[in-house]
Design a protein around this motif. Structure first.
Motif, mmCIF file in Angstrom:
data_model
loop_
_atom_site.group_PDB
_atom_site.id
_atom_site.type_symbol
_atom_site.label_atom_id
_atom_site.label_comp_id
_atom_site.label_asym_id
_atom_site.label_seq_id
_atom_site.Cartn_x
_atom_site.Cartn_y
_atom_site.Cartn_z
ATOM 1 N N PRO A 210 0.806 -1.236 0.000
ATOM 2 C CA PRO A 210 0.000 0.000 0.000
ATOM 3 C C PRO A 210 0.838 1.285 0.000
ATOM 4 O O PRO A 210 0.510 2.230 -0.735
ATOM 5 N N ILE A 211 1.911 1.338 0.777
ATOM 6 C CA ILE A 211 2.743 2.563 0.743
ATOM 7 C C ILE A 211 3.549 2.597 -0.554
ATOM 8 O O ILE A 211 3.717 3.668 -1.162
ATOM 9 N N ARG A 214 1.372 4.029 -3.249
ATOM 10 C CA ARG A 214 1.113 5.461 -3.078
ATOM 11 C C ARG A 214 2.334 6.299 -3.477
ATOM 12 O O ARG A 214 2.194 7.379 -4.047
ATOM 13 N N SER B 201 -4.247 8.666 0.948
ATOM 14 C CA SER B 201 -2.878 8.126 0.963
ATOM 15 C C SER B 201 -2.479 7.613 2.340
ATOM 16 O O SER B 201 -1.503 6.864 2.463
ATOM 17 N N ARG B 203 -3.926 5.408 3.770
ATOM 18 C CA ARG B 203 -4.014 3.932 3.690
ATOM 19 C C ARG B 203 -2.626 3.334 3.528
ATOM 20 O O ARG B 203 -2.344 2.234 3.984
ATOM 21 N N GLY B 204 -1.775 4.066 2.824
ATOM 22 C CA GLY B 204 -0.392 3.629 2.659
ATOM 23 C C GLY B 204 0.436 3.858 3.907
ATOM 24 O O GLY B 204 1.117 2.955 4.391
ATOM 25 N N THR B 205 0.379 5.062 4.463
ATOM 26 C CA THR B 205 1.292 5.362 5.581
ATOM 27 C C THR B 205 0.900 4.601 6.843
ATOM 28 O O THR B 205 1.768 4.185 7.606
ATOM 29 N N ALA B 207 -0.370 1.669 6.809
ATOM 30 C CA ALA B 207 0.006 0.278 6.535
ATOM 31 C C ALA B 207 1.508 0.049 6.678
ATOM 32 O O ALA B 207 1.986 -1.071 6.504
ATOM 33 N N VAL B 208 2.268 1.097 7.021
ATOM 34 C CA VAL B 208 3.694 0.926 7.311
ATOM 35 C C VAL B 208 3.884 0.212 8.664
ATOM 36 O O VAL B 208 4.900 -0.446 8.892
#
Lengths: 230, 230
Positions: A210-211, A214, B201, B203-205, B207-208
């Protein structure tokens, strides 16, 4: 070494050409060889049909999933995550047992639009790599390289003098050690390979997508990777 | 600048002391001030009770969630992700509307053991930051800094000469620009702040966290961060 590649997409093609250049023998496996060679459509990313690529790479064998698995002393899974367990089932546990399976697939879910999210059945409280290991207990599953663009997987020196991170996960220490040696052939340095532990650590590495997606969307550049700085 | 901090845990304490050292006025907000000051138990990470920390930091105001939100020209959310929307509801939309809310929380789910996974209702096809933005449409939610240990958030120069990445997401370009200025006060350099786009976005960070937690587990060192190498 003889290497079987389960999957014929752009990641598989990238590995195949690089591995042959490094002196390995490669067989790629597909569901139906005749259909694969007859297909004229570009793939979902606009890449040319497989037959056009294969015509320019005649030294790379093509067989069924089962033939590629039987051929390989080492086997790579580069299928789409949603199809991985089905493809490996067709490859056959009897052709995979006792071998190292390097799992490079990601459980992407395209059903909610772009960028894709993760398939719930293969993420968060589990991972694709874990489910593959459960389905094939006689196989030594090692998860690595799934967190970056294929070009960097096989040629890390393309960016930042190769000083960025490849993660590795798996239950078998000897299998991980052998995969690390194989990574060094591509140019990965020991200091840049981070062992996260057993195969459940793939919950972390698969959640990088996901990251990754992005960043790719924001920068329009896929040739990047993460470096763990400490 | 007057800064309200929603939450009194170790992340909030780290921000509070650093922001006061930088010359800002800070009020931390909690559910019940008297109970917070009377509590004698260490937190889940073994940190001393809040009152002991506060006794050594008398210049940091303590109030209710609503008082801290009203006090801040800029407001930080450093609550546990599972509690964030409830805490912000108690803080009150009327005290938050028109302001920038810097969301640093993560939607961690401790119900499946350690390391935590992500709360399904705040991950994959959505994110905590998006749900906060939906619940408080009059607030300018900016997600940043949630991808690292608190000590690095406010002092990136601690490792790698500060050459590693802070992500930023949000729907309001001016709000993101102001938060970038605020990040520079901590030592973040423009080249190390990567704008990923709108609030989705996050959702990406967010998911880290799964990979962050696995690296922390493998290395036993939380003072690391990711650098995007390209």
């Amino acid at each position: 070494m003889k290497i079987g590649i389960i999957g014929t997409g752009s990641v598989g093609q990238t590995f195949a050409t690089r591995l042959v250049a490094l002196g390995h023998e490669v067989m790629m496996g597909t569901r139906n060889v005749a259909e694969k060679l007859a297909g004229q459509a570009k793939d979902g990313y606009g890449n040319p049909p497989f037959a056009a690529w294969h015509a320019a790479n005649k030294d790379i064998r093509l067989g069924t999933f089962a033939e590629a698995a039987a051929f390989g002393e080492l086997v790579l899974n580069v299928t789409q995550g949603a199809n991985s367990i089905n493809a490996l089932t067709l490859a056959g546990a009897n052709n995979l047992n006792g071998k190292i399976l390097v799992d490079i697939a990601n459980p992407l879910d395209f059903s909610h639009g772009m960028p894709p999210c993760l398939l719930p059945e293969f993420s968060n409280t589990t991972s694709l790599a874990e489910e593959i290991q459960k389905a094939f207990p006689g196989v030594k599953v090692v998860k690595t390289l799934n967190t970056m663009w294929a070009g960097l997987m096989v040629n890390p020196g393309m960016i930042g003098q190769g000083d960025h991170t490849a993660f590795i996960c798996g239950n078998d220490a000897d299998a991980k050690s052998r995969v690390k040696s194989w990574l060094r052939e591509f140019g990965w340095k020991d200091d840049n390979i981070l062992d996260l532990g057993d195969i459940t650590s793939a919950r972390g590495t698969e959640a990088v997508l996901p990251i990754w997606l992005r960043i790719w969307g924001a920068t329009q550049n896929g040739a990047f990777n993460f470096k763990v700085v400490s």
